[in-house]
Design a protein around this motif. Structure first.
Motif, PDB file in Angstrom:
ATOM      1  N   SER A  51       0.854  -1.188   0.000  1.00 56.03           N
ATOM      2  CA  SER A  51       0.000   0.000   0.000  1.00 56.03           C
ATOM      3  C   SER A  51       0.891   1.241   0.000  1.00 56.03           C
ATOM      4  O   SER A  51       2.090   1.174   0.305  1.00 56.03           O
ATOM      5  CB  SER A  51      -0.882   0.007   1.251  1.00 56.03           C
ATOM      6  N   SER A  53       0.978   3.744   2.075  1.00 53.87           N
ATOM      7  CA  SER A  53       1.524   4.077   3.393  1.00 53.87           C
ATOM      8  C   SER A  53       2.677   3.137   3.765  1.00 53.87           C
ATOM      9  O   SER A  53       3.688   3.584   4.326  1.00 53.87           O
ATOM     10  CB  SER A  53       0.437   4.042   4.462  1.00 53.87           C
ATOM     11  N   THR A  54       2.548   1.866   3.430  1.00 54.87           N
ATOM     12  CA  THR A  54       3.629   0.911   3.704  1.00 54.87           C
ATOM     13  C   THR A  54       4.850   1.242   2.854  1.00 54.87           C
ATOM     14  O   THR A  54       5.984   1.218   3.335  1.00 54.87           O
ATOM     15  CB  THR A  54       3.165  -0.531   3.447  1.00 54.87           C
ATOM     16  N   LYS A  56       5.781   4.134   1.764  1.00 53.28           N
ATOM     17  CA  LYS A  56       6.435   5.315   2.348  1.00 53.28           C
ATOM     18  C   LYS A  56       7.288   4.938   3.548  1.00 53.28           C
ATOM     19  O   LYS A  56       8.407   5.437   3.711  1.00 53.28           O
ATOM     20  CB  LYS A  56       5.398   6.363   2.744  1.00 53.28           C
ATOM     21  N   LYS A  57       6.778   4.055   4.399  1.00 55.83           N
ATOM     22  CA  LYS A  57       7.541   3.606   5.573  1.00 55.83           C
ATOM     23  C   LYS A  57       8.820   2.886   5.149  1.00 55.83           C
ATOM     24  O   LYS A  57       9.884   3.093   5.731  1.00 55.83           O
ATOM     25  CB  LYS A  57       6.697   2.656   6.435  1.00 55.83           C
TER      26      LYS A  57
END
Length: 77
Positions: A51, A53-54, A56-57
């Motif tokens: 995803s 957000s993942t 980006k992390k």
């Protein structure tokens, strides 16, 4: 058993990148605050796309190793 060093099992672009730098999956789990299951998929499944957000992390954590790293090195965007 998961081959953490890519000595027989297929690895994703991310998995190969980490192997070349001696980065363990456990490091990524802690630094990126993602689950072990997600990390295993990221490193071993060539077609797995995380995803936003993942992603980006993961990129934020990897930039501690290489500030020039980009998401499109590992995934089709």
């Amino acid at each position: 058993m998961v081959d953490l060093y890519g000595l027989g099992k297929q690895r994703s672009k991310l998995g190969k990148w980490m192997d070349q730098r001696g980065i363990k999956q456990e490091w990524l789990i802690q630094k990126a605050d993602v689950s072990k299951g997600t990390t295993v998929k990221l490193c071993n499944e060539k077609d797995y796309s995380p995803s936003g957000s993942t992603m980006k992390k993961i990129i934020k954590a990897l930039r501690e190793v290489d500030p020039s790293v980009r998401a499109d090195q590992f995934w089709d965007l």
